[in-house]
Design a protein around this motif. Structure first.
Motif, PDB file in Angstrom:
ATOM      1  N   ASN A  65       0.824  -1.197   0.073  1.00 53.24           N
ATOM      2  CA  ASN A  65       0.142   0.115   0.065  1.00 53.24           C
ATOM      3  C   ASN A  65       0.831   1.142   0.160  1.00 53.24           C
ATOM      4  O   ASN A  65       0.035   2.459   0.234  1.00 53.24           O
ATOM      5  CB  ASN A  65      -1.045   0.080   1.052  1.00 53.24           C
ATOM      6  N   GLY A  66       2.107   1.054  -0.151  1.00 54.35           N
ATOM      7  CA  GLY A  66       3.068   2.289  -0.433  1.00 54.35           C
ATOM      8  C   GLY A  66       4.390   2.308  -0.316  1.00 54.35           C
ATOM      9  O   GLY A  66       5.133   3.258  -0.514  1.00 54.35           O
ATOM     10  N   ASN A  67       4.795   0.996  -0.074  1.00 56.66           N
ATOM     11  CA  ASN A  67       6.368   0.926  -0.212  1.00 56.66           C
ATOM     12  C   ASN A  67       6.757   0.594  -1.718  1.00 56.66           C
ATOM     13  O   ASN A  67       6.509  -0.714  -2.136  1.00 56.66           O
ATOM     14  CB  ASN A  67       6.908  -0.306   0.475  1.00 56.66           C
ATOM     15  N   ASN A  68       6.962   1.599  -2.594  1.00 52.97           N
ATOM     16  CA  ASN A  68       6.892   1.337  -3.934  1.00 52.97           C
ATOM     17  C   ASN A  68       8.306   0.653  -4.290  1.00 52.97           C
ATOM     18  O   ASN A  68       8.056   0.002  -5.563  1.00 52.97           O
ATOM     19  CB  ASN A  68       6.824   2.606  -4.479  1.00 52.97           C
ATOM     20  N   PHE A  97       8.304   3.192   5.375  1.00 52.58           N
ATOM     21  CA  PHE A  97       8.846   2.684   4.117  1.00 52.58           C
ATOM     22  C   PHE A  97       7.837   3.235   3.260  1.00 52.58           C
ATOM     23  O   PHE A  97       8.191   2.947   1.971  1.00 52.58           O
ATOM     24  CB  PHE A  97       9.104   1.455   4.044  1.00 52.58           C
ATOM     25  N   TYR A  98       7.139   4.220   3.349  1.00 55.71           N
ATOM     26  CA  TYR A  98       6.064   4.603   2.433  1.00 55.71           C
ATOM     27  C   TYR A  98       6.510   5.785   1.437  1.00 55.71           C
ATOM     28  O   TYR A  98       7.857   6.174   1.898  1.00 55.71           O
ATOM     29  CB  TYR A  98       4.766   5.229   2.925  1.00 55.71           C
ATOM     30  N   TRP A  99       6.027   6.188   0.443  1.00 53.76           N
ATOM     31  CA  TRP A  99       6.512   7.104  -0.463  1.00 53.76           C
ATOM     32  C   TRP A  99       6.643   8.462   0.025  1.00 53.76           C
ATOM     33  O   TRP A  99       7.512   9.272  -0.294  1.00 53.76           O
ATOM     34  CB  TRP A  99       5.924   7.082  -1.712  1.00 53.76           C
ATOM     35  N   GLU A 100       5.682   8.884   1.128  1.00 50.37           N
ATOM     36  CA  GLU A 100       5.989  10.160   1.886  1.00 50.37           C
ATOM     37  C   GLU A 100       5.216   9.875   3.180  1.00 50.37           C
ATOM     38  O   GLU A 100       4.712   9.044   3.422  1.00 50.37           O
ATOM     39  CB  GLU A 100       5.519  11.188   0.849  1.00 50.37           C
ATOM     40  N   PRO A 101       5.527  10.937   4.178  1.00 49.98           N
ATOM     41  CA  PRO A 101       4.899  10.906   5.348  1.00 49.98           C
ATOM     42  C   PRO A 101       3.275  10.678   5.235  1.00 49.98           C
ATOM     43  O   PRO A 101       2.802  10.169   5.988  1.00 49.98           O
ATOM     44  CB  PRO A 101       5.182  12.189   6.041  1.00 49.98           C
ATOM     45  N   GLY A 102       2.450  11.593   4.369  1.00 50.14           N
ATOM     46  CA  GLY A 102       1.139  11.493   4.408  1.00 50.14           C
ATOM     47  C   GLY A 102       0.723  10.036   3.990  1.00 50.14           C
ATOM     48  O   GLY A 102      -0.277   9.726   4.218  1.00 50.14           O
ATOM     49  N   ALA A 103       1.537   9.213   3.083  1.00 51.54           N
ATOM     50  CA  ALA A 103       1.063   7.926   2.883  1.00 51.54           C
ATOM     51  C   ALA A 103       1.279   7.221   4.030  1.00 51.54           C
ATOM     52  O   ALA A 103       0.570   5.958   4.258  1.00 51.54           O
ATOM     53  CB  ALA A 103       2.227   7.552   1.709  1.00 51.54           C
ATOM     54  N   PHE A 104       2.066   7.299   4.982  1.00 51.21           N
ATOM     55  CA  PHE A 104       2.602   6.411   6.049  1.00 51.21           C
ATOM     56  C   PHE A 104       1.182   6.812   6.729  1.00 51.21           C
ATOM     57  O   PHE A 104       0.283   5.668   7.525  1.00 51.21           O
ATOM     58  CB  PHE A 104       3.409   7.068   6.806  1.00 51.21           C
ATOM     59  N   ALA A 105       0.941   7.924   7.072  1.00 56.29           N
ATOM     60  CA  ALA A 105      -0.497   8.322   8.082  1.00 56.29           C
ATOM     61  C   ALA A 105      -1.641   8.056   7.505  1.00 56.29           C
ATOM     62  O   ALA A 105      -2.291   7.413   7.997  1.00 56.29           O
ATOM     63  CB  ALA A 105      -0.289   9.866   8.281  1.00 56.29           C
ATOM     64  N   GLY A 106      -1.977   8.076   6.220  1.00 56.14           N
ATOM     65  CA  GLY A 106      -3.051   7.766   5.443  1.00 56.14           C
ATOM     66  C   GLY A 106      -3.310   5.885   5.773  1.00 56.14           C
ATOM     67  O   GLY A 106      -4.384   5.568   5.872  1.00 56.14           O
ATOM     68  N   THR A 107      -2.238   5.471   5.460  1.00 59.16           N
ATOM     69  CA  THR A 107      -2.381   3.944   5.507  1.00 59.16           C
ATOM     70  C   THR A 107      -2.729   3.464   7.007  1.00 59.16           C
ATOM     71  O   THR A 107      -3.734   2.751   7.135  1.00 59.16           O
ATOM     72  CB  THR A 107      -1.087   3.221   5.418  1.00 59.16           C
TER      73      THR A 107
END
Length: 417
Positions: A20-23, A186-196
């Motif tokens: 879901n976000g570690n590209n 390990f997400y593409w940006e902080p917002g992706a970490f928080a959103g997940t």
């Protein structure tokens, strides 16, 4: 003692949230075509189901979602006269299929391991983030400079920032405009970490009866720590809504929601006021985005607010089927540039992007499918509407339809075995 089947459940759940976000993992180090990689992951889950003799059945909501995508693809192919790109077709079908296969495989009780998975993700990020932040913000030492380039990858396919080391993404460490380095895990940006983390929070609430009180509170604790460390504007603003809802959420107290509403609204107003005025990362970021949008400065189109305003013009020009979900990326950006999109960054608003690419009809039916799916099990218009609104808010920050977790809300059987 964890049994073999439970270990497989944990592995697949962890894999889902990594995808879901570690590209780097999602794209297998960018060495193979997207379609091949997606098929590999699908075959991996199917292999697990064969090894553990788990039958995977298709429920009607998954079939409806599949048909909706198929109709959208065929309609856009005819009316837009544009050749679909097979990699993108496979990617979108993969995104809404992989979560269904995984949740069909795992046992209901294994969802309690969400606590362990999120704890592992958050703690492993903090182990890197805390010393990195101290060295950067106090001693002005950039940890990324000491990591060999051979161990660094792009955070996303279109990124020129080789800041991802597989287990952590140091995105924007060289261009940190905030008072503190933000945690991306390990997400593409902080917002992706928080959103997940916020979407996992909602899933845990919907499956709350599989958690003990202690496990659920511990899961909440690590989600809150993760969101706070991300310093994500949307994450910090949405988190209080979900937290307060989780405090009052109970199938036996649905009629009391109106009473709680009178408490929630002023409380949230105070929290948002406090966050805006006393947390520089929120107040400064929101004001800077409003400044860009109001003055139409270069780069405003890629902010969360500017993207929605820009895309709204596209949506009004072609509202019903959109501009194409499966077309070549170069064609899509040529279209944006022809309409005076002047940002060096990608579109920053996932909700507006969905409407522009897929059209209002498909978008409406997808969100309606989420609403009726949740309501069919909870028999609560309030809960269904609340979760839908929160998902819409989460979509304001990222293009989540490019990843699998958001699709779970449209077809998960929240009372399954």
């Amino acid at each position: 003692m964890i049994l073999k089947k439970e270990k497989a459940d944990i592995f697949l759940l962890l894999l889902l949230f990594i995808l879901n976000g570690n590209n780097v993992i999602y794209n297998l180090f960018y060495i193979l075509p997207t379609a091949v990689i997606n098929l590999f992951y699908l075959c991996l889950v199917l292999l697990f189901s064969i090894l553990f003799r788990v039958n995977i059945y298709l429920n009607k909501r998954f079939i409806i979602l599949f048909i909706m995508f198929l109709i959208l693809l065929i309609t856009q192919s005819f009316l837009l006269n544009d050749r679909p790109i097979i990699g993108k077709v496979v990617r979108y079908f993969f995104n809404f299929s992989i979560g269904y296969l995984i949740f069909s495989f795992i046992d209901r009780g294994s969802l309690s391991f969400l606590k362990n998975i999120i704890k592992f993700i958050v703690i492993s990020s903090l182990v890197v983030w805390i010393p990195t932040s101290i060295l950067l913000d106090i001693f002005n030492i950039n940890v990324l400079n000491f990591i060999p380039s051979v161990l660094r990858w792009q955070g996303s396919a279109n990124s020129l920032d080789y800041s991802h080391i597989l287990i952590y993404n140091f995105r924007n460490i060289d261009n940190n405009i905030y008072f503190w380095f933000r945690n991306s895990s390990f997400y593409w940006e902080p917002g992706a970490f928080a959103g997940t983390l916020l979407m996992v929070y909602l899933i845990a609430i919907l499956y709350r009866n599989v958690f003990s009180v202690k496990n659920f509170k511990e899961l909440e604790f690590w989600i809150i720590i993760g969101v706070l460390s991300s310093l994500s504007t949307s994450g910090l603003l949405i988190l209080p809504f979900i937290f307060l809802y989780s405090r009052f959420q109970s199938k036996n107290r649905i009629n009391e929601y109106l009473k709680y509403f009178l408490f929630i609204v002023p409380t949230l107003a105070l929290l948002i006021y406090f966050a805006f005025n006393f947390l520089p990362v929120l107040g400064d970021k929101i004001l800077s985005q409003l400044d860009l949008v109001s003055l139409e400065k270069s780069g405003s189109d890629s902010t969360r607010l500017g993207s929605l305003l820009f895309l709204w013009n596209l949506i009004l020009d072609q509202p019903f089927i959109g501009y194409g979900l499966f077309v070549d990326s170069s064609n899509w950006y040529d279209l944006l540039e022809s309409l005076y999109f002047n940002s060096d960054h990608e579109i920053g608003n996932g909700f507006g992007l969905l409407l522009a690419q897929c059209g209002v009809i498909f978008s409406f039916f997808f969100f309606y499918l989420i609403f009726i799916n949740i309501n069919s099990f909870y028999k609560s218009y309030f809960s269904s509407f609340f979760i839908l609104i929160v998902l819409l808010l989460i979509l304001q920050s990222q293009a989540w339809f490019n990843y699998p977790v958001i699709y779970l809300f449209a077809y998960l059987n929240f009372n399954k075995r």
